[in-house]
Scaffold this motif. Structure first.
Motif, PDB file in Angstrom:
ATOM      1  N   GLU A   1     -55.509  89.406  23.906  1.00  0.00           N
ATOM      2  CA  GLU A   1     -54.999  89.153  22.558  1.00  0.00           C
ATOM      3  C   GLU A   1     -54.459  87.731  22.436  1.00  0.00           C
ATOM      4  OE1 GLU A   1     -54.215  89.595  18.651  1.00  0.00           O
ATOM      5  OE2 GLU A   1     -55.379  90.932  19.949  1.00  0.00           O
ATOM      6  N   LEU A   2     -53.809  87.253  23.504  1.00  0.00           N
ATOM      7  CA  LEU A   2     -53.305  85.880  23.498  1.00  0.00           C
ATOM      8  C   LEU A   2     -54.459  84.886  23.408  1.00  0.00           C
ATOM      9  CD1 LEU A   2     -50.605  84.261  23.821  1.00  0.00           C
ATOM     10  CD2 LEU A   2     -51.171  84.111  26.256  1.00  0.00           C
ATOM     11  N   VAL A   3     -55.524  85.144  24.135  1.00  0.00           N
ATOM     12  CA  VAL A   3     -56.706  84.275  24.080  1.00  0.00           C
ATOM     13  C   VAL A   3     -57.275  84.251  22.662  1.00  0.00           C
ATOM     14  CG1 VAL A   3     -59.087  84.003  24.883  1.00  0.00           C
ATOM     15  CG2 VAL A   3     -57.277  84.569  26.522  1.00  0.00           C
ATOM     16  N   ARG A   4     -57.397  85.414  22.053  1.00  0.00           N
ATOM     17  CA  ARG A   4     -57.973  85.480  20.708  1.00  0.00           C
ATOM     18  C   ARG A   4     -57.150  84.664  19.706  1.00  0.00           C
ATOM     19  NH1 ARG A   4     -57.585  87.835  16.015  1.00  0.00           N
ATOM     20  NH2 ARG A   4     -55.644  88.849  16.599  1.00  0.00           N
ATOM     21  N   ARG A   5     -55.822  84.698  19.866  1.00  0.00           N
ATOM     22  CA  ARG A   5     -54.961  83.968  18.929  1.00  0.00           C
ATOM     23  C   ARG A   5     -54.984  82.467  19.173  1.00  0.00           C
ATOM     24  NH1 ARG A   5     -50.930  87.792  20.325  1.00  0.00           N
ATOM     25  NH2 ARG A   5     -49.712  86.084  21.232  1.00  0.00           N
TER      26      ARG A   5
ATOM     27  N   MET B   1     -63.926  93.054  23.594  1.00  0.00           N
ATOM     28  CA  MET B   1     -63.477  92.637  22.262  1.00  0.00           C
ATOM     29  C   MET B   1     -63.582  91.125  22.121  1.00  0.00           C
ATOM     30  SD  MET B   1     -60.559  90.963  20.918  1.00  0.00           S
ATOM     31  CE  MET B   1     -59.169  91.400  21.967  1.00  0.00           C
ATOM     32  N   LEU B   2     -63.179  90.393  23.166  1.00  0.00           N
ATOM     33  CA  LEU B   2     -63.282  88.933  23.120  1.00  0.00           C
ATOM     34  C   LEU B   2     -64.740  88.486  23.053  1.00  0.00           C
ATOM     35  CD1 LEU B   2     -60.587  87.610  25.627  1.00  0.00           C
ATOM     36  CD2 LEU B   2     -60.500  87.627  23.134  1.00  0.00           C
ATOM     37  N   SER B   3     -65.595  89.143  23.809  1.00  0.00           N
ATOM     38  CA  SER B   3     -67.017  88.773  23.791  1.00  0.00           C
ATOM     39  C   SER B   3     -67.594  88.942  22.389  1.00  0.00           C
ATOM     40  CB  SER B   3     -67.798  89.640  24.787  1.00  0.00           C
ATOM     41  OG  SER B   3     -67.371  89.400  26.115  1.00  0.00           O
ATOM     42  N   ALA B   4     -67.226  90.023  21.730  1.00  0.00           N
ATOM     43  CA  ALA B   4     -67.706  90.250  20.361  1.00  0.00           C
ATOM     44  C   ALA B   4     -67.120  89.212  19.399  1.00  0.00           C
ATOM     45  CB  ALA B   4     -67.337  91.661  19.907  1.00  0.00           C
ATOM     46  N   HIS B   5     -65.862  88.858  19.613  1.00  0.00           N
ATOM     47  CA  HIS B   5     -65.189  87.901  18.726  1.00  0.00           C
ATOM     48  C   HIS B   5     -65.839  86.512  18.816  1.00  0.00           C
ATOM     49  CE1 HIS B   5     -61.950  85.907  16.563  1.00  0.00           C
ATOM     50  NE2 HIS B   5     -61.783  85.085  17.588  1.00  0.00           N
ATOM     51  N   TYR B   6     -66.155  86.077  20.044  1.00  0.00           N
ATOM     52  CA  TYR B   6     -66.717  84.729  20.221  1.00  0.00           C
ATOM     53  C   TYR B   6     -68.241  84.713  20.205  1.00  0.00           C
ATOM     54  CZ  TYR B   6     -61.983  83.349  21.484  1.00  0.00           C
ATOM     55  OH  TYR B   6     -60.632  83.117  21.463  1.00  0.00           O
ATOM     56  N   GLY B   7     -68.859  85.872  20.325  1.00  0.00           N
ATOM     57  CA  GLY B   7     -70.303  85.914  20.323  1.00  0.00           C
ATOM     58  C   GLY B   7     -70.935  85.393  21.594  1.00  0.00           C
ATOM     59  N   LEU B   8     -70.206  85.471  22.702  1.00  0.00           N
ATOM     60  CA  LEU B   8     -70.743  85.055  24.003  1.00  0.00           C
ATOM     61  C   LEU B   8     -69.960  85.788  25.096  1.00  0.00           C
ATOM     62  CD1 LEU B   8     -68.544  82.717  25.263  1.00  0.00           C
ATOM     63  CD2 LEU B   8     -69.506  81.477  23.340  1.00  0.00           C
ATOM     64  N   PRO B   9     -70.504  85.883  26.306  1.00  0.00           N
ATOM     65  CA  PRO B   9     -69.845  86.657  27.362  1.00  0.00           C
ATOM     66  C   PRO B   9     -68.486  86.065  27.743  1.00  0.00           C
ATOM     67  CG  PRO B   9     -72.138  86.235  27.934  1.00  0.00           C
ATOM     68  CD  PRO B   9     -71.827  85.376  26.746  1.00  0.00           C
ATOM     69  N   VAL B  10     -67.484  86.934  27.875  1.00  0.00           N
ATOM     70  CA  VAL B  10     -66.161  86.566  28.389  1.00  0.00           C
ATOM     71  C   VAL B  10     -65.934  87.397  29.642  1.00  0.00           C
ATOM     72  CG1 VAL B  10     -63.695  86.446  27.925  1.00  0.00           C
ATOM     73  CG2 VAL B  10     -65.333  86.055  26.060  1.00  0.00           C
TER      74      VAL B  10
END
Length: 462
Positions: free
Chosen positions: A46-50, A73-82
């Protein structure tokens, strides 16, 4: 060429640059982003996303190994593998090497027979409970061990109860009557038949494990194998592994000759005479014995875990058969495949040098203690100083915690872990239990859970 963005904290930023620069020429281009958190291990999804704005111009994002939260969730948010990297920065080179050569440990070709040696003295619920644990540890066959001159009136009911729970069962006895009873009750295997007792195989459907009349009587074992081959019946042949120093080397020679004489014969290797009767850590012994078993292409191994020092033998056997199978099939040494049999030591116990730790310590501006280890000893530091010692008691006067019981208790636990790790040459990470491979039952840390930053006053509950 792939471009990777590495996310980190302030204290680890310089170290991450150094490690990545040391990997040149790397098979990727890279960028390091410090996202405004002091300690990288406290980073959350969540911190990364913010704090990391989308889009990110990269093919992949790598976060610290202890970053908690939902990376999907992060992968979907950025559109690339996390992805999570290794727990320690210095492990990045090995991390990328392993990613390039993933090792499949799901494959093996050796059955594990796990013997319950005192079955006549146990009731059926106790036998079934032990069988469940053995199977959970990796056993394929539950071996019911009979005892000399000990009545076993519930033998048939034991076999039927185990079969009703779906277990594969063998009966292990020197008494022909017990072998016949076990076979007629539905046992899948019988241990053990010699050339003189092959008549039992004609009375039951159980698969026999064949042994010589005496360990050195190889001709009698060959005669038993020939007889079963003529019957066109399945079997396992066991040359009997002798303990140290009463013929181990000679018995290995017998197995080698058995394999040479019968290239396709199914062989069983009983390892308990070595693991149980040698007072040494069984993880290493099992690694060597299963290496031998894999080389000779044995089809089964019989193991026990009776002595307290051998209480993880079945779990070790399961790890060893998979690791050695992978080594043989990939034509490689059994290195870099699994750390689960390395209970006492680590390949790289001190990822940070004293100079690395000193640089980090100089940047600390808060009173919370950090604990690390390096070849020169245990390092404890905060904004008020940096102290190094081999003995935690030497460090106590520097901590000034006489009036802070909670914090003193916490530091006592951490310094004890650090001392053990330093003495043995193991990895130490503050707030983390020491890793003991498969020697200790340990629940995997759930990094999917979000975890708020804590203090050095207490450990965090998973």
């Amino acid at each position: 060429m792939e471009h990777i963005v590495f996310l980190t904290g302030r204290l680890a930023e310089k170290g991450l640059h150094r490690v990545l620069e040391s990997m040149a020429p790397a098979p990727f281009t890279w960028e390091v982003r410090e996202i405004g958190v002091q300690v990288a291990a406290l980073m959350t999804a969540e911190l990364v996303r913010r704090r990391v704005a989308a889009p990110v111009q990269a093919d992949r994002i790598i976060v610290p190994g202890r970053c908690r939260g939902d990376l999907d969730m992060l992968s979907a948010h950025y559109g690339l593998p996390v992805e999570r990297g290794p727990d320690e920065l210095k492990d990045l080179p090995r991390f990328f090497n392993q990613k390039a050569k993933p090792m499949d440990l799901s494959q093996q070709d050796i059955l594990i027979f796990a013997e319950i040696v005192d079955a006549p003295q146990l009731d059926i619920p106790a036998i079934c409970a032990r069988a469940r644990q053995h199977v959970a540890d990796g056993a394929d066959v539950i071996d019911i061990g009979c005892l000399p001159a000990t009545p076993f009136p519930h033998l048939e009911d034991t076999v039927r109860a185990l079969k009703a729970e779906g277990f594969t069962v063998s009966v292990d006895s020197m008494n022909t009557d017990e072998l016949v009873r076990g076979g007629k009750a539905g046992a899948d295997y019988l241990l053990s038949l010699s050339v003189d007792t092959l008549w039992i195989a004609d009375e039951v459907d159980s698969i026999p494990i064949l042994v010589p009349r005496e360990p050195a009587d190889e001709a009698s074992l060959y005669a038993a194998v020939d007889a079963m081959e003529q019957r066109d019946r399945p079997y396992f042949a066991d040359s009997i592994l002798d303990p140290i120093p009463f013929g181990l080397l000679s018995s290995l020679g017998r197995y080698e000759r058995l394999r040479a004489r019968y290239p396709d014969a199914p062989i069983l290797l009983g390892v308990g005479n070595v693991t149980e009767l040698t007072e040494a850590d069984t993880a290493g012994i099992n690694a060597v014995l299963f290496g031998i078993a894999v080389e000779m292409r044995a089809g089964a191994v019989l193991t026990t875990q009776v002595s307290p020092h051998a209480r993880r033998a079945i779990r070790e056997a399961d790890v060893a058969r998979r690791m050695m199978f992978a080594a043989r099939e990939h034509r490689m040494l059994p290195k870099g495949i699994s750390d689960d049999l390395m209970a006492l030591h680590e390949k790289d116990p001190f990822p940070d040098t004293p100079a690395d730790i000193a640089e980090t310590a100089a940047a600390i501006r808060d009173p919370n203690f950090r604990v690390q280890i390096a070849p020169d000893g245990i390092h404890v530091y905060n904004r008020d100083g940096h102290h190094v010692a081999a003995d935690p008691f030497t460090l106590w006067p520097q901590l000034k915690l006489e009036h802070d019981g909670n914090h003193a208790f916490y530091m006592g636990v951490e310094l004890a872990r650090a001392e053990i790790a330093w003495q043995l040459g193991k990895r130490y990470a503050q707030d983390q239990s020491l890793a003991w491979g498969c020697a200790v039952e340990r629940d995997a840390e759930n990094l999917q859970e979000w975890c708020a930053p804590g203090t050095t006053m207490k450990t965090q509950e998973s």
